[in-house]
Design a protein around this motif. Structure first.
Motif, short mmCIF file in Angstrom:
data_model
loop_
_atom_site.label_atom_id
_atom_site.label_comp_id
_atom_site.label_asym_id
_atom_site.label_seq_id
_atom_site.Cartn_x
_atom_site.Cartn_y
_atom_site.Cartn_z
N TYR A 130 0.86 -1.18 0.00
CA TYR A 130 0.00 0.00 0.00
C TYR A 130 0.90 1.23 0.00
O TYR A 130 1.79 1.36 0.84
CB TYR A 130 -0.93 -0.01 1.22
N PRO A 131 0.69 2.16 -0.93
CA PRO A 131 1.63 3.27 -1.08
C PRO A 131 1.64 4.27 0.08
O PRO A 131 2.65 4.93 0.31
CB PRO A 131 1.17 3.96 -2.37
N THR A 132 0.54 4.36 0.80
CA THR A 132 0.47 5.30 1.92
C THR A 132 -0.12 4.59 3.14
O THR A 132 -1.26 4.85 3.54
CB THR A 132 -0.39 6.53 1.56
N PRO A 133 0.64 3.68 3.76
CA PRO A 133 0.10 2.91 4.88
C PRO A 133 -0.33 3.79 6.05
O PRO A 133 -1.18 3.38 6.85
CB PRO A 133 1.23 1.97 5.27
N GLU A 134 0.21 5.00 6.14
CA GLU A 134 -0.19 5.89 7.25
C GLU A 134 -1.65 6.31 7.13
O GLU A 134 -2.24 6.77 8.10
CB GLU A 134 0.73 7.12 7.30
N ARG A 135 -2.27 6.09 5.99
CA ARG A 135 -3.68 6.42 5.80
C ARG A 135 -4.61 5.29 6.25
O ARG A 135 -5.80 5.49 6.41
CB ARG A 135 -3.98 6.70 4.33
N VAL A 136 -4.08 4.09 6.39
CA VAL A 136 -4.89 2.92 6.70
C VAL A 136 -5.08 2.81 8.20
O VAL A 136 -4.11 2.91 8.97
CB VAL A 136 -4.24 1.64 6.14
N MET A 137 -6.31 2.62 8.60
CA MET A 137 -6.61 2.41 10.01
C MET A 137 -7.43 1.14 10.15
O MET A 137 -8.07 0.68 9.21
CB MET A 137 -7.38 3.62 10.57
N THR A 138 -7.43 0.61 11.34
CA THR A 138 -8.19 -0.61 11.60
C THR A 138 -8.78 -0.56 13.00
O THR A 138 -8.25 0.11 13.90
CB THR A 138 -7.29 -1.85 11.44
N TRP A 139 -9.86 -1.27 13.17
CA TRP A 139 -10.46 -1.49 14.49
C TRP A 139 -10.51 -3.00 14.65
O TRP A 139 -10.93 -3.71 13.75
CB TRP A 139 -11.87 -0.91 14.57
N THR A 140 -10.05 -3.48 15.78
CA THR A 140 -10.02 -4.92 16.04
C THR A 140 -10.82 -5.22 17.29
O THR A 140 -10.63 -4.59 18.33
CB THR A 140 -8.56 -5.39 16.23
N SER A 141 -11.70 -6.21 17.18
CA SER A 141 -12.57 -6.55 18.29
C SER A 141 -11.89 -7.38 19.35
O SER A 141 -12.43 -7.55 20.43
CB SER A 141 -13.80 -7.31 17.78
N GLY A 142 -10.76 -7.97 19.03
CA GLY A 142 -10.07 -8.83 19.99
C GLY A 142 -10.48 -10.29 19.86
O GLY A 142 -10.02 -11.13 20.61
N GLN A 143 -11.36 -10.61 18.93
CA GLN A 143 -11.80 -12.00 18.73
C GLN A 143 -11.02 -12.66 17.64
O GLN A 143 -10.81 -12.21 16.60
CB GLN A 143 -13.29 -12.06 18.40
#
Length: 143
Positions: A130-143
């Motif tokens: 991905y050319p701009t990984p600083e733009r990618v965000m994630t939410w993780t539920s922990g499951q």
């Protein structure tokens, strides 16, 4: 959609042909991203996705991938798996290429995937970091 190689392997998007028990076994016991995933969750995910099965010349399923998409702007290629006994035959790259080509008519802006250790497989199918990984965000539920 069915795509065939000269050696008799084929990719098919027919969900009824997918061996859900086998896919569950692969993902829940051998795929680092899906260890312990329940059969119910595998089945529910498959029902809500575009599925790709890879089949040996004898008809045995030897690979799997699924795509989550709006079929207008974006797709996520996930759960890509090739049976360990069939690895080294180029099936992973061929599968990723078949998915890419199947989605081409939709003129999607982006197909996203995540990998820990198969960058070379996907690079051969035209995928790149991905050319701009600083733009990618994630939410993780922990499951």
């Amino acid at each position: 959609m069915i795509t065939r190689r000269e050696d008799g392997f084929e990719v098919d998007t027919d969900l009824d042909r997918i061996d859900t028990d086998l896919v569950h076994h692969w993902l829940s016991t051998d795929a680092y991203w899906a260890l312990g995933r329940s059969r119910e969750k595998v089945e529910r995910a498959a029902q809500a996705s575009l599925n790709f099965g890879v089949y040996a010349p004898d008809g045995r399923q030897v690979g799997y991938a699924r795509v989550v998409s709006d079929f207008a702007t974006f797709a996520w290629l996930c759960d890509v798996y090739v049976d360990p006994g069939q690895r080294g035959k180029g099936l992973g790259t061929w599968l990723a290429t078949a998915v890419r080509d199947h989605l081409a008519p939709y003129e999607l802006r982006r197909i996203l995937l995540f990998t820990e250790d198969a960058h070379g497989v996907y690079a051969k199918a035209g995928f790149a970091p991905y050319p701009t990984p600083e733009r990618v965000m994630t939410w993780t539920s922990g499951q």
